[in-house]
Scaffold this motif. Structure first.
Motif, PDB file in Angstrom:
ATOM      1  N   HIS A  58      40.459  31.511  52.872  1.00 17.95           N
ATOM      2  CA  HIS A  58      41.279  32.568  53.441  1.00 17.95           C
ATOM      3  C   HIS A  58      42.622  32.670  52.719  1.00 17.95           C
ATOM      4  O   HIS A  58      43.140  33.771  52.517  1.00 17.95           O
ATOM      5  CB  HIS A  58      41.472  32.314  54.932  1.00 17.95           C
ATOM      6  N   ALA A  87      45.006  39.584  47.861  1.00 21.97           N
ATOM      7  CA  ALA A  87      45.391  40.900  48.378  1.00 21.97           C
ATOM      8  C   ALA A  87      46.865  41.184  48.123  1.00 21.97           C
ATOM      9  O   ALA A  87      47.272  42.328  48.008  1.00 21.97           O
ATOM     10  CB  ALA A  87      45.082  40.991  49.877  1.00 21.97           C
ATOM     11  N   VAL A 130      49.180  40.413  39.708  1.00 23.22           N
ATOM     12  CA  VAL A 130      48.503  39.892  38.514  1.00 23.22           C
ATOM     13  C   VAL A 130      47.845  38.561  38.860  1.00 23.22           C
ATOM     14  O   VAL A 130      48.491  37.651  39.345  1.00 23.22           O
ATOM     15  CB  VAL A 130      49.500  39.690  37.352  1.00 23.22           C
ATOM     16  N   THR A 131      46.540  38.480  38.624  1.00 25.06           N
ATOM     17  CA  THR A 131      45.793  37.260  38.938  1.00 25.06           C
ATOM     18  C   THR A 131      45.314  36.643  37.630  1.00 25.06           C
ATOM     19  O   THR A 131      45.174  37.337  36.624  1.00 25.06           O
ATOM     20  CB  THR A 131      44.598  37.587  39.851  1.00 25.06           C
ATOM     21  N   PRO A 132      45.056  35.317  37.630  1.00 23.86           N
ATOM     22  CA  PRO A 132      44.715  34.641  36.365  1.00 23.86           C
ATOM     23  C   PRO A 132      43.481  35.246  35.685  1.00 23.86           C
ATOM     24  O   PRO A 132      43.442  35.362  34.471  1.00 23.86           O
ATOM     25  CB  PRO A 132      44.445  33.204  36.794  1.00 23.86           C
ATOM     26  N   ASP A 167      38.057  40.414  41.100  1.00 30.16           N
ATOM     27  CA  ASP A 167      36.719  40.293  41.673  1.00 30.16           C
ATOM     28  C   ASP A 167      36.110  38.917  41.387  1.00 30.16           C
ATOM     29  O   ASP A 167      35.430  38.346  42.234  1.00 30.16           O
ATOM     30  CB  ASP A 167      35.775  41.360  41.094  1.00 30.16           C
ATOM     31  N   PHE A 210      39.537  25.848  30.458  1.00 27.26           N
ATOM     32  CA  PHE A 210      38.169  26.214  30.061  1.00 27.26           C
ATOM     33  C   PHE A 210      37.426  25.064  29.389  1.00 27.26           C
ATOM     34  O   PHE A 210      36.381  25.274  28.790  1.00 27.26           O
ATOM     35  CB  PHE A 210      38.178  27.436  29.122  1.00 27.26           C
ATOM     36  N   TRP A 229      28.112  24.667  33.720  1.00 25.16           N
ATOM     37  CA  TRP A 229      27.143  25.711  34.052  1.00 25.16           C
ATOM     38  C   TRP A 229      25.712  25.240  33.791  1.00 25.16           C
ATOM     39  O   TRP A 229      24.818  25.442  34.621  1.00 25.16           O
ATOM     40  CB  TRP A 229      27.461  26.975  33.241  1.00 25.16           C
ATOM     41  N   HIS A 275      29.360  32.522  38.441  1.00 24.82           N
ATOM     42  CA  HIS A 275      30.660  33.201  38.444  1.00 24.82           C
ATOM     43  C   HIS A 275      31.618  32.523  37.453  1.00 24.82           C
ATOM     44  O   HIS A 275      32.389  33.194  36.770  1.00 24.82           O
ATOM     45  CB  HIS A 275      31.276  33.227  39.850  1.00 24.82           C
ATOM     46  N   GLN A 329      30.692  31.045  34.763  1.00 26.99           N
ATOM     47  CA  GLN A 329      30.268  31.475  33.428  1.00 26.99           C
ATOM     48  C   GLN A 329      30.741  32.896  33.103  1.00 26.99           C
ATOM     49  O   GLN A 329      31.137  33.183  31.977  1.00 26.99           O
ATOM     50  CB  GLN A 329      28.747  31.385  33.305  1.00 26.99           C
ATOM     51  N   THR A 330      30.687  33.778  34.094  1.00 23.48           N
ATOM     52  CA  THR A 330      31.181  35.147  33.878  1.00 23.48           C
ATOM     53  C   THR A 330      32.639  35.129  33.439  1.00 23.48           C
ATOM     54  O   THR A 330      33.033  35.833  32.500  1.00 23.48           O
ATOM     55  CB  THR A 330      31.050  35.968  35.183  1.00 23.48           C
ATOM     56  N   LEU A 363      32.850  33.907  29.879  1.00 23.22           N
ATOM     57  CA  LEU A 363      32.388  34.942  28.945  1.00 23.22           C
ATOM     58  C   LEU A 363      33.435  36.038  28.758  1.00 23.22           C
ATOM     59  O   LEU A 363      33.655  36.517  27.646  1.00 23.22           O
ATOM     60  CB  LEU A 363      31.097  35.590  29.459  1.00 23.22           C
ATOM     61  N   LYS A 364      34.067  36.433  29.854  1.00 23.80           N
ATOM     62  CA  LYS A 364      35.050  37.508  29.757  1.00 23.80           C
ATOM     63  C   LYS A 364      36.276  37.092  28.956  1.00 23.80           C
ATOM     64  O   LYS A 364      36.895  37.909  28.290  1.00 23.80           O
ATOM     65  CB  LYS A 364      35.519  37.921  31.166  1.00 23.80           C
ATOM     66  N   GLU A 365      36.626  35.819  29.078  1.00 20.93           N
ATOM     67  CA  GLU A 365      37.879  35.373  28.483  1.00 20.93           C
ATOM     68  C   GLU A 365      37.699  34.839  27.061  1.00 20.93           C
ATOM     69  O   GLU A 365      38.679  34.581  26.375  1.00 20.93           O
ATOM     70  CB  GLU A 365      38.512  34.279  29.355  1.00 20.93           C
ATOM     71  N   SER A 366      36.434  34.651  26.645  1.00 20.98           N
ATOM     72  CA  SER A 366      36.239  34.017  25.326  1.00 20.98           C
ATOM     73  C   SER A 366      36.031  35.071  24.241  1.00 20.98           C
ATOM     74  O   SER A 366      35.825  36.236  24.518  1.00 20.98           O
ATOM     75  CB  SER A 366      35.056  33.071  25.369  1.00 20.98           C
ATOM     76  N   ARG A 372      41.641  41.563  25.258  1.00 22.16           N
ATOM     77  CA  ARG A 372      41.380  42.154  23.934  1.00 22.16           C
ATOM     78  C   ARG A 372      40.444  43.341  24.058  1.00 22.16           C
ATOM     79  O   ARG A 372      39.505  43.295  24.844  1.00 22.16           O
ATOM     80  CB  ARG A 372      40.577  41.193  23.060  1.00 22.16           C
ATOM     81  N   ALA A 404      30.043  41.327  30.567  1.00 14.54           N
ATOM     82  CA  ALA A 404      31.254  40.511  30.508  1.00 14.54           C
ATOM     83  C   ALA A 404      31.930  40.660  29.151  1.00 14.54           C
ATOM     84  O   ALA A 404      33.140  40.505  29.043  1.00 14.54           O
ATOM     85  CB  ALA A 404      30.923  39.043  30.791  1.00 14.54           C
ATOM     86  N   GLN A 405      31.134  40.969  28.111  1.00 10.84           N
ATOM     87  CA  GLN A 405      31.704  40.980  26.757  1.00 10.84           C
ATOM     88  C   GLN A 405      31.881  42.380  26.173  1.00 10.84           C
ATOM     89  O   GLN A 405      32.290  42.516  25.028  1.00 10.84           O
ATOM     90  CB  GLN A 405      30.816  40.130  25.841  1.00 10.84           C
ATOM     91  N   LEU A 460      46.595  43.722  54.487  1.00  9.90           N
ATOM     92  CA  LEU A 460      47.358  42.833  53.598  1.00  9.90           C
ATOM     93  C   LEU A 460      47.751  43.539  52.309  1.00  9.90           C
ATOM     94  O   LEU A 460      48.861  43.368  51.807  1.00  9.90           O
ATOM     95  CB  LEU A 460      46.525  41.593  53.243  1.00  9.90           C
ATOM     96  N   LYS A 461      46.830  44.310  51.761  1.00  9.81           N
ATOM     97  CA  LYS A 461      47.117  44.989  50.491  1.00  9.81           C
ATOM     98  C   LYS A 461      48.204  46.033  50.650  1.00  9.81           C
ATOM     99  O   LYS A 461      48.979  46.273  49.739  1.00  9.81           O
ATOM    100  CB  LYS A 461      45.861  45.672  49.955  1.00  9.81           C
TER     101      LYS A 461
END
Lengths: 208, 208, 208
Positions: free
Chosen positions: A62, A69, A73-75, A79, A138, A145, A199, A201-202, A205-208, B4, B69-70, C205-206
């Motif tokens: 929670h 919410a 800016v989130t790390p 989602d 990372f 995974w 999740h 792994q997602t 993948l997005k950050e690499s 990127r 993701a990519q 909250l948002k």
């Protein structure tokens, strides 16, 4: 529609909250293992402690939702953060349900396969506790995974064997329904660990 | 947060992957129909082939997730792409579960309504296989959505009839539990086909 | 990828649709309570009216999804709007399932705890019907969230008690399976009300 830039609330540490949740999972899996070996009065006490761990994990989830919410800016993708917190919560809920049903249904000794299911969950929880702080760097998350997916396959095999034994050598239908409730909840927890790892792994993948 | 621009990986063809998944669904539904009519040793072989189809569909879904993701620009909203891949996967998982339970539970002849459930799933899979390539052109997707919703209503009616027969004329409770497991998994697959078609409709609505 | 600015379709009133859905929930919960006290022929008629309410709620949810897909600017985050509509729909689906199973399984008098479960659902539906129009002003939504969470805890306690009574004092396994189907569906509806309230809280909250 109101809209504002908003700094992250001071002291909200997403990675600390994920790690805390994983610590509760470790506690939960340990308690589950002890519940299986205990008598009914002890089981009742241990299940109450499992419920406490579930409440604490719920609270951590929670806090993540609230912070998400209210943080602009989130790390990682919002989602993906949400999905992580939610999957951690699902692992715990299913473990708690299993422990609760053992007590609620006044079950005696469970089939040995149930202990094997719980042993796999303990490994999943341990690996997850090690992995969560590494979301910062990372480091070694690919191995995490792979390990969880291997453990989930093992959990599936154990689950199918327990289910077949239960259903094909059954004597009493009510006991079958009761034990199936426990066994299904444990399998659901293993599935949630796999979803959690996916999740992670997602994000990688997005950050690499 | 690293960020990127990134071109779509060469050779990633989302529509081809969706079509491939739908081809596996067609294979899966055909195998399910054959499992129902077979003896136990043949069922075991067919269920192994169904599991292969499920693994292949899983692999296709995973390729979609990785590509999403990519890839920076996707043909439709990222979430809708994800939901499509995920719903295709759910259709297959539920079919695989049904086939697996028939073998695991060492069931004999299933009630005739079960074959009707599978017949509806075969039609759903066929229509889906025809529809997936048309995501490129949007040609006839409204008809697809209507057809699947009609089939899902039919599946619901069959399901309720099978369930009522099973529960109200039951002799052996364990057999009831076993058959209910199969029947529920088939209904879950039909529900997933409806969810899949709803995601297709969302895409059509957004783009039109 | 086609992309266009598009005005909200004239006459689409998200808050009116949410309130309409909640009105159907109220009708549904009232019908459920009456089903429990009725004989089989009356139950069949009431379950048909419950199904009508479910169809109407389904239609309202579908209007929300269509409007969301075709509207460029939505009052709150698109995902949160979607989640609200979807959770409202889930509350109703589970109530409808419970009513349908009572008729389909030709059940006699249900255990008293089942009426307690339905009484909680009626309160949830009433509070939700009061809360939906207040999404416009945010007035008193925090109290709504707290009340629903309290009711869901109460629903959980009732559910566990009903389940334990059912399983530990069972005579006929088939009846246990049937009643458990009804009881589980009611619990699922309570869980969906909690999820609905959590989505409301996320929106608050948002925006605050």
């Amino acid at each position: 529609m109101r809209f504002r830039f908003r700094p992250a609330p001071r002291g909200v540490q997403f990675f600390d909250l994920f790690t805390e949740s994983a610590a509760h999972l470790r506690t939960g899996a340990d308690l589950l293992a002890r519940i299986l070996g205990a008598d009914l009065p002890t089981r009742t006490k241990l299940a109450a402690r499992l419920k406490d761990a579930e409440h604490a994990a719920d609270e951590a989830a929670h806090q993540v939702y609230t912070a998400l919410a209210q943080t602009f800016v989130t790390p990682f993708d919002r989602d993906d953060m949400y999905n992580l917190a939610s999957a951690l919560d699902d692992c715990m809920d299913a473990m708690d349900e299993a422990g609760e049903l053992v007590v609620l249904y006044e079950l005696g000794t469970l089939p040995p396969g149930v202990s094997e299911q719980v042993a796999v969950l303990r490994q999943c929880a341990e690996l997850t506790y090690d992995a969560m702080p590494r979301l910062r760097s990372f480091d070694g998350l690919e191995a995490y995974w792979i390990d969880i997916n291997r453990l989930e396959n093992q959990a599936d095999r154990v689950y199918r064997r327990v289910l077949a034994d239960l259903m094909n050598n059954a004597e009493d239908a009510i006991t079958v329904i009761k034990v199936k409730g426990v066994v299904d909840a444990l399998e659901e927890s293993a599935d949630s660990f796999e979803r959690l790892a996916n999740h992670v792994q997602t994000i990688v993948l997005k950050e690499s």
